[in-house]
Design an enzyme around this catalytic site. Sequence first.
Site, short mmCIF file in Angstrom:
data_model
loop_
_atom_site.label_atom_id
_atom_site.label_comp_id
_atom_site.label_asym_id
_atom_site.label_seq_id
_atom_site.Cartn_x
_atom_site.Cartn_y
_atom_site.Cartn_z
N LYS A 127 -52.46 -67.67 -64.27
CA LYS A 127 -51.05 -68.08 -64.37
C LYS A 127 -50.25 -67.54 -63.18
O LYS A 127 -50.73 -66.64 -62.47
CB LYS A 127 -50.46 -67.54 -65.68
CG LYS A 127 -50.49 -66.01 -65.78
CD LYS A 127 -50.24 -65.53 -67.21
CE LYS A 127 -50.25 -64.01 -67.26
NZ LYS A 127 -50.23 -63.50 -68.65
N ARG A 130 -44.61 -61.68 -79.82
CA ARG A 130 -44.19 -62.39 -78.62
C ARG A 130 -44.57 -63.87 -78.77
O ARG A 130 -43.70 -64.72 -78.83
CB ARG A 130 -44.85 -61.76 -77.38
CG ARG A 130 -44.30 -62.24 -76.08
CD ARG A 130 -45.00 -61.61 -74.89
NE ARG A 130 -46.39 -62.00 -74.77
CZ ARG A 130 -47.15 -61.79 -73.69
NH1 ARG A 130 -46.63 -61.17 -72.64
NH2 ARG A 130 -48.40 -62.17 -73.65
N TYR A 152 -29.14 -49.37 -43.12
CA TYR A 152 -27.93 -49.46 -43.94
C TYR A 152 -27.63 -48.13 -44.62
O TYR A 152 -28.52 -47.46 -45.14
CB TYR A 152 -28.12 -50.51 -45.04
CG TYR A 152 -28.05 -51.94 -44.56
CD1 TYR A 152 -26.91 -52.43 -43.92
CD2 TYR A 152 -29.11 -52.81 -44.78
CE1 TYR A 152 -26.83 -53.75 -43.51
CE2 TYR A 152 -29.03 -54.14 -44.38
CZ TYR A 152 -27.90 -54.60 -43.74
OH TYR A 152 -27.83 -55.91 -43.35
N MET A 203 -33.34 -56.84 -46.37
CA MET A 203 -33.86 -58.10 -46.92
C MET A 203 -35.12 -58.55 -46.19
O MET A 203 -36.08 -59.01 -46.81
CB MET A 203 -32.79 -59.19 -46.82
CG MET A 203 -33.20 -60.49 -47.49
SD MET A 203 -31.99 -61.81 -47.30
CE MET A 203 -30.62 -61.18 -48.24
C1 LIG Z 1 -51.33 -62.61 -68.84
C2 LIG Z 1 -52.16 -62.72 -70.07
C3 LIG Z 1 -53.54 -62.38 -70.04
C4 LIG Z 1 -54.17 -61.68 -68.85
O1 LIG Z 1 -53.78 -60.33 -68.93
P1 LIG Z 1 -54.23 -59.22 -67.87
O2 LIG Z 1 -53.64 -57.98 -68.40
O3 LIG Z 1 -53.64 -59.63 -66.57
O4 LIG Z 1 -55.71 -59.20 -67.84
C5 LIG Z 1 -54.30 -62.62 -71.17
N1 LIG Z 1 -53.75 -63.16 -72.29
C6 LIG Z 1 -52.43 -63.47 -72.37
C7 LIG Z 1 -51.88 -64.03 -73.63
C8 LIG Z 1 -51.59 -63.24 -71.27
O5 LIG Z 1 -50.29 -63.53 -71.37
#
Ligand SMILES: *Cc1c(COP(=O)(O)O)cnc(C)c1O
Length: 350
Positions: A35, A130, A244, A292
């Site tokens: 992701k 969640r 800065y 920046m």
């Molecule tokens: C992001 C995520 C993972 C991967 O988690 P890591 O800690 O990066 O290995 C697995 N399952 C869910 C539901 C996630 O949101």
Amino acid sequence: MARATLHIDLDAITANWRALDAASARSTRTAATIKADAYGLGAAQVGPVLLAAGVRDFFVAIAEEGAALRKILGPEPRIHVYSGHMAGDAAAIRGAGLIPMLNCIDQMTRHFEILPGHPFGIQLDTGMNRLGMEPAEWAAVAELALGQGPVLVMSHLACADEPDHPMNAQQLQVFRDLTDGIGVPRSLAATGGVLMGTAYHFDMTRPGIGLYGGRPFDAARPVVRLSLPVIQTRELEPGETVGYGNTFTAPEPMRIATLSAGYADGIHRVLSGQPMLYHGDSACPLVGRVSMDLLTVDVTALPEPPRALDLMCPAQGIDALADMAGTIGYEMLTALGPRYAREYTGGKSR
Ligand SMILES: *Cc1c(COP(=O)(O)O)cnc(C)c1O
């Protein structure tokens, strides 16, 4: 060229996936979570390399990521979507052959109505509150859902980066209570869960951060090196200030290098005055505020003005920087902006 370079070692990502895969039983499939553009490192490059290494299951956060990934990976691998089936997702889910992890009865109803017969999985909430169906919700629809043949039932651990946290065993127990005997492949573990041992592995694991070289996978091979070009160097007299707010004053004659990257590139401003920049083994302190687009570094100790310095390297990995910034390696990676030239090594042995 003032553009900084993010070097990404695709072979290290593959090696990290293999190491996590080897840590679980042969009957457990090791998926890959890619992701957020593979945690900022480029799903278009990381995905094909993992596919070539044998990954057949990928996970993304939203349907649009899955649709983009399908174009890159071709028809073969399964692509699962953590956010499930949201209103408006059906075309992407059908068109790209995605597997939504249905998170609530609303999503389930939507999926069965709009895409009957289309593969899906179920996400259960085992205490993180969640994503996923609550135990009571699951009790109400489990029979119906299981009758439709989910390809996976999963949940997610809230405290897997702390193996001794009692929440882990508690969630494991809840997951077992909700799913023992259902006869559907199950998944509970991300990177942290893989490292906690086989009780957590079930039929599939879903590591992300460990692939990219981050904690809690301490044995991971480092994946990124961030190299920043020097735009200018100058000599300072004692008493002159840098950057800065005049936060740094030269105590003695010094040489300062100005580097091309800043907080717009994910080098958090809170890092001001904290990390080192590396020239081989030589460590040069960051001085003054992070701007920046620019950093200022004390390079007095180097025999020559450098052409570039590394902020991320084996001597100072993403977690070391994250500790200084009061965050986690995940955020260091995903904050790395679009301005870097991403250069890939390895991954050509398909
Ligand atoms: C992001 C995520 C993972 C991967 O988690 P890591 O800690 O990066 O290995 C697995 N399952 C869910 C539901 C996630 O949101």
